[in-house]
Design a protein around this motif. Sequence first.
Motif, PDB file in Angstrom:
ATOM      1  N   PRO A  10       0.980  -1.437  -0.118  1.00 56.23           N
ATOM      2  CA  PRO A  10       0.063  -0.101   0.080  1.00 56.23           C
ATOM      3  C   PRO A  10       0.678   1.316  -0.039  1.00 56.23           C
ATOM      4  CG  PRO A  10       0.038  -1.100   2.243  1.00 56.23           C
ATOM      5  CD  PRO A  10       0.664  -2.004   1.320  1.00 56.23           C
ATOM      6  N   GLU A  11       2.008   1.023   0.164  1.00 50.79           N
ATOM      7  CA  GLU A  11       2.910   2.206   0.080  1.00 50.79           C
ATOM      8  C   GLU A  11       3.440   2.741  -1.251  1.00 50.79           C
ATOM      9  OE1 GLU A  11       6.366   1.428   2.622  1.00 50.79           O
ATOM     10  OE2 GLU A  11       4.992   1.657   4.360  1.00 50.79           O
ATOM     11  N   LEU A  12       2.924   1.951  -2.495  1.00 48.85           N
ATOM     12  CA  LEU A  12       2.979   2.183  -3.852  1.00 48.85           C
ATOM     13  C   LEU A  12       4.598   1.876  -4.369  1.00 48.85           C
ATOM     14  CD1 LEU A  12       1.850   3.398  -6.450  1.00 48.85           C
ATOM     15  CD2 LEU A  12       2.821   5.716  -6.018  1.00 48.85           C
ATOM     16  N   PHE A  13       5.564   2.323  -3.740  1.00 50.21           N
ATOM     17  CA  PHE A  13       6.837   2.032  -4.111  1.00 50.21           C
ATOM     18  C   PHE A  13       7.347   0.881  -3.667  1.00 50.21           C
ATOM     19  CE2 PHE A  13      11.499   2.476  -4.301  1.00 50.21           C
ATOM     20  CZ  PHE A  13      11.669   3.003  -5.581  1.00 50.21           C
ATOM     21  N   THR A  14       7.419  -0.163  -4.453  1.00 52.31           N
ATOM     22  CA  THR A  14       7.747  -1.572  -4.250  1.00 52.31           C
ATOM     23  C   THR A  14       9.131  -1.876  -5.169  1.00 52.31           C
ATOM     24  OG1 THR A  14       6.320  -2.581  -5.687  1.00 52.31           O
ATOM     25  CG2 THR A  14       5.675  -2.165  -3.247  1.00 52.31           C
ATOM     26  N   PRO A  15      10.028  -2.803  -4.676  1.00 55.33           N
ATOM     27  CA  PRO A  15      11.249  -2.981  -5.533  1.00 55.33           C
ATOM     28  C   PRO A  15      10.646  -3.898  -6.751  1.00 55.33           C
ATOM     29  CG  PRO A  15      11.735  -3.519  -3.206  1.00 55.33           C
ATOM     30  CD  PRO A  15      10.005  -2.932  -3.137  1.00 55.33           C
ATOM     31  N   PRO A  16       9.837  -4.779  -6.922  1.00 53.84           N
ATOM     32  CA  PRO A  16       9.414  -5.434  -7.784  1.00 53.84           C
ATOM     33  C   PRO A  16       8.880  -4.559  -9.121  1.00 53.84           C
ATOM     34  CG  PRO A  16       8.428  -6.584  -6.195  1.00 53.84           C
ATOM     35  CD  PRO A  16       8.998  -5.361  -5.562  1.00 53.84           C
ATOM     36  N   TYR A  17       8.236  -3.435  -8.779  1.00 53.33           N
ATOM     37  CA  TYR A  17       7.643  -2.505  -9.882  1.00 53.33           C
ATOM     38  C   TYR A  17       8.131  -1.103  -9.872  1.00 53.33           C
ATOM     39  CZ  TYR A  17       4.209  -6.325  -9.844  1.00 53.33           C
ATOM     40  OH  TYR A  17       3.520  -7.464  -9.910  1.00 53.33           O
ATOM     41  N   ALA A  18       9.237  -0.674  -9.033  1.00 54.31           N
ATOM     42  CA  ALA A  18       9.732   0.467  -9.044  1.00 54.31           C
ATOM     43  C   ALA A  18      10.227   0.999 -10.473  1.00 54.31           C
ATOM     44  CB  ALA A  18      11.077   0.477  -8.131  1.00 54.31           C
ATOM     45  N   LEU A  19      10.760  -0.063 -11.181  1.00 53.65           N
ATOM     46  CA  LEU A  19      11.557   0.253 -12.508  1.00 53.65           C
ATOM     47  C   LEU A  19      10.143   0.332 -13.455  1.00 53.65           C
ATOM     48  CD1 LEU A  19      13.616   0.426 -14.566  1.00 53.65           C
ATOM     49  CD2 LEU A  19      13.678  -1.992 -14.849  1.00 53.65           C
ATOM     50  N   ALA A  20       9.025  -0.211 -13.401  1.00 49.50           N
ATOM     51  CA  ALA A  20       8.103  -0.039 -14.400  1.00 49.50           C
ATOM     52  C   ALA A  20       7.381   1.192 -14.040  1.00 49.50           C
ATOM     53  CB  ALA A  20       7.010  -1.186 -13.918  1.00 49.50           C
ATOM     54  N   LEU A  21       7.278   1.716 -12.714  1.00 46.32           N
ATOM     55  CA  LEU A  21       6.745   3.160 -12.518  1.00 46.32           C
ATOM     56  C   LEU A  21       7.633   4.217 -12.981  1.00 46.32           C
ATOM     57  CD1 LEU A  21       5.829   2.767  -8.662  1.00 46.32           C
ATOM     58  CD2 LEU A  21       4.273   2.560 -10.649  1.00 46.32           C
ATOM     59  N   VAL A  22       8.776   3.962 -12.990  1.00 43.04           N
ATOM     60  CA  VAL A  22       9.758   5.027 -13.669  1.00 43.04           C
ATOM     61  C   VAL A  22       9.579   4.881 -15.448  1.00 43.04           C
ATOM     62  CG1 VAL A  22      12.037   5.762 -13.923  1.00 43.04           C
ATOM     63  CG2 VAL A  22      11.201   5.032 -11.744  1.00 43.04           C
ATOM     64  N   VAL A  23       9.676   3.797 -15.810  1.00 44.03           N
ATOM     65  CA  VAL A  23       9.719   3.433 -17.306  1.00 44.03           C
ATOM     66  C   VAL A  23       8.251   4.203 -17.859  1.00 44.03           C
ATOM     67  CG1 VAL A  23       9.611   2.025 -19.120  1.00 44.03           C
ATOM     68  CG2 VAL A  23      11.256   2.011 -17.415  1.00 44.03           C
ATOM     69  N   PHE A  24       7.249   3.552 -17.320  1.00 43.36           N
ATOM     70  CA  PHE A  24       5.818   4.019 -17.757  1.00 43.36           C
ATOM     71  C   PHE A  24       5.494   5.329 -17.369  1.00 43.36           C
ATOM     72  CE2 PHE A  24       4.397  -0.780 -17.558  1.00 43.36           C
ATOM     73  CZ  PHE A  24       4.874  -0.826 -18.818  1.00 43.36           C
ATOM     74  N   GLY A  25       6.115   5.954 -16.520  1.00 43.75           N
ATOM     75  CA  GLY A  25       5.845   7.603 -16.159  1.00 43.75           C
ATOM     76  C   GLY A  25       6.610   8.138 -17.165  1.00 43.75           C
ATOM     77  N   TYR A  26       7.769   7.699 -17.596  1.00 44.36           N
ATOM     78  CA  TYR A  26       8.278   8.600 -18.579  1.00 44.36           C
ATOM     79  C   TYR A  26       7.901   8.547 -19.897  1.00 44.36           C
ATOM     80  CZ  TYR A  26      12.226   9.547 -22.127  1.00 44.36           C
ATOM     81  OH  TYR A  26      12.819  10.025 -23.220  1.00 44.36           O
ATOM     82  N   LEU A  27       7.464   7.471 -20.310  1.00 49.56           N
ATOM     83  CA  LEU A  27       6.632   7.213 -21.543  1.00 49.56           C
ATOM     84  C   LEU A  27       5.249   7.793 -21.836  1.00 49.56           C
ATOM     85  CD1 LEU A  27       7.678   3.324 -22.353  1.00 49.56           C
ATOM     86  CD2 LEU A  27       8.834   5.416 -23.202  1.00 49.56           C
ATOM     87  N   ALA A  28       4.763   7.988 -20.582  1.00 50.91           N
ATOM     88  CA  ALA A  28       3.431   8.518 -20.676  1.00 50.91           C
ATOM     89  C   ALA A  28       3.734  10.493 -20.818  1.00 50.91           C
ATOM     90  CB  ALA A  28       2.840   8.646 -19.150  1.00 50.91           C
ATOM     91  N   GLY A  29       4.908  10.925 -20.461  1.00 49.59           N
ATOM     92  CA  GLY A  29       5.171  12.059 -20.691  1.00 49.59           C
ATOM     93  C   GLY A  29       5.781  12.243 -21.997  1.00 49.59           C
ATOM     94  N   ARG A  30       6.419  11.207 -22.536  1.00 56.52           N
ATOM     95  CA  ARG A  30       6.960  11.411 -23.800  1.00 56.52           C
ATOM     96  C   ARG A  30       6.194  11.226 -25.058  1.00 56.52           C
ATOM     97  NH1 ARG A  30       8.971  12.058 -27.875  1.00 56.52           N
ATOM     98  NH2 ARG A  30      11.069  11.833 -28.817  1.00 56.52           N
ATOM     99  N   ARG A  31       5.227  10.257 -24.787  1.00 55.20           N
ATOM    100  CA  ARG A  31       4.180   9.944 -25.904  1.00 55.20           C
ATOM    101  C   ARG A  31       3.037  10.707 -25.847  1.00 55.20           C
ATOM    102  NH1 ARG A  31       5.482   3.301 -25.620  1.00 55.20           N
ATOM    103  NH2 ARG A  31       7.582   3.295 -26.590  1.00 55.20           N
ATOM    104  N   ARG A  32       2.500  11.264 -24.652  1.00 50.60           N
ATOM    105  CA  ARG A  32       1.137  11.848 -24.668  1.00 50.60           C
ATOM    106  C   ARG A  32       1.462  13.413 -24.889  1.00 50.60           C
ATOM    107  NH1 ARG A  32      -3.993  10.509 -23.699  1.00 50.60           N
ATOM    108  NH2 ARG A  32      -5.429  12.135 -23.021  1.00 50.60           N
ATOM    109  N   ARG A  33       0.522  13.871 -25.819  1.00 47.69           N
ATOM    110  CA  ARG A  33       0.668  15.345 -26.212  1.00 47.69           C
ATOM    111  C   ARG A  33       0.027  16.120 -24.682  1.00 47.69           C
ATOM    112  NH1 ARG A  33      -1.629  18.644 -31.362  1.00 47.69           N
ATOM    113  NH2 ARG A  33      -1.023  20.710 -30.652  1.00 47.69           N
ATOM    114  N   HIS A  34      -1.372  16.030 -24.505  1.00 46.49           N
ATOM    115  CA  HIS A  34      -1.835  16.670 -23.593  1.00 46.49           C
ATOM    116  C   HIS A  34      -1.618  16.378 -22.105  1.00 46.49           C
ATOM    117  CE1 HIS A  34      -4.346  18.265 -26.923  1.00 46.49           C
ATOM    118  NE2 HIS A  34      -4.500  17.038 -27.471  1.00 46.49           N
TER     119      HIS A  34
END
Length: 560
Positions: free
Chosen positions: A72-96
């Motif tokens: 429930p604290e959101l930041f977990t070792p198994p998905y930390a890399l996924a959060l960073v990568v998908f966050g970057y791609l959301a800013g890179r690929r979405r205009r609005h």
Amino acid sequence: MWGGRLRETVLDLGLWGVLVVPVLLRLDPNDGGSWGQVAMGVVGLGAGVAVCRTRPLLALALAVALSLATSPELFTPPYALALVVFGYLAGRRRRHTRAALALFAAIAALGFALVPLSDGNVSQGFTVVLALALAVVAPWLTGRYVRQYARLVRAGWELAARMEREQAAVADRERLRERSRIAGDMHDSLGHDLALIALRAAALEVDPGLGARQQAAAGELRVAAAHATARLRDIIGVLRTDDEQGPDAAPTTPVAETVEEVVERSRASGLSVELTLTGRPGEDTPPMVDRAAHRLVVESLTNAAKHAPGAPVRVALERTDDTLTVSVTNGPGAGTRTTGAAPGRTQAQAQTQTQTRTQAQAHAQAQMQRGDGMSRRVRAAAPGAPGGTGLVGLDERVRLAGGRLTHGARADGGFAVRAVLPLVPGATAAPSPARPAAPASVRERDRARQEVRRGLAQAIWIPLALVAALGVVMLVFGLWTQSRSFLDRDDYTGLRVGDPLSADAERLPPHPLDGPPASAPPEPPGMDACLYYRAAMTASVPVYRLCLVDGRLAAKAVVG
């Protein structure tokens, strides 16, 4: 098309393979997880990668949901890399940005909504917000910056390409204008010859020594010459550009003007010109070559007077059996010149000389205004001059005459223009200069892209190499520390309850574990201490537990 899709598919599969590595390492049963959690993470990340190109926010939401399901604290070792990568791609690929901001607000609200599930610990909500800011929002902002920067760079290259196309259009227009000037020169030359023919025919028409038949033929010849002159004028009028037509258009330069007369006019206007003739430049020169040489000298002298005032100019004409070489060179400009009376000369004499020079300059200017329009629309032959199409026109005229033109700055700061013109009758025009396969802006853009890709690759592989090296060091250190707490199975089997034993006994590894694993059962009551040792080098569980009472082994078990 298929190659692009195949490349995207390979990249997506590679991204999926990288993202599932932490899930496989941190959610397996040996680390307190389960194979069900591993399967859910692998499938969920695969779905996120599959929709990331078209719906990047949905992929980010899937990663957030998987991370919250794990902790429930959101930041977990198994998905930390996924959060960073998908966050970057959301800013890179979405205009609005509105939908992304709404998603971030929903995640923060969900973090505080989960507070009752964590026994009312409000700090967990702030932990979710902090993890959201560092692991999601910061990469998203980075992706937005990269997107905006790429957009600005693309707009800049498009502007450069458009400016280059406009510059090429200006050069083409100047070439066409030069061809119309050449047509005008030919009109003057042919018109002059046709006028002489008509004049001689008229004289023959009234010659009393000829018979009526011969006089009629001379009259027909005069009429034909007049009609040919009219048709030639109409044709040349079509070829002339708009700015060269109309009642105010300047008449052309007299056909009989030679390079020597051009130099004399320039000297009369105050320009220091030195003329060198080698051979016989004026003898039997083809009209196109003669006009090209004349135009080159006029254009070069005008540009020298305009852009290098006070600099001496050298005009050289060298004729051989096959070629006529025309070169005009000037040194760097001397700036503003000061004039004054020479020693021993009275002020009245100096004033008279000034007036004479002024009249000569006015006369020369009037003569130049009666030229073929070159003085009206002179383009700078020196680098950095406004317009910059004079050399284009010269090159076109020399090319059509079958010659070649070279020009450029000199080592002393001056400028040189040189043309080699053929004197062979029937010389054909040199081929038009072939344009490069790709404009300069496209080549510069490709080179810049290669440099950016090289820098990006370095920015990626250097940190990855450092992380890999650090990982290897940590792995080696971890294996070494694990070996220091590893108890061999045979040694464990050889231990008997009641044997004297202590933590530093030779029969035991030098470093026991810091404590029991999370899944270990409670220690037996009445024990002074319990020591834990690894049962396997690569797994954290199970472990060997050795409990001591008064320095002797009281109980042993495999736990975890």
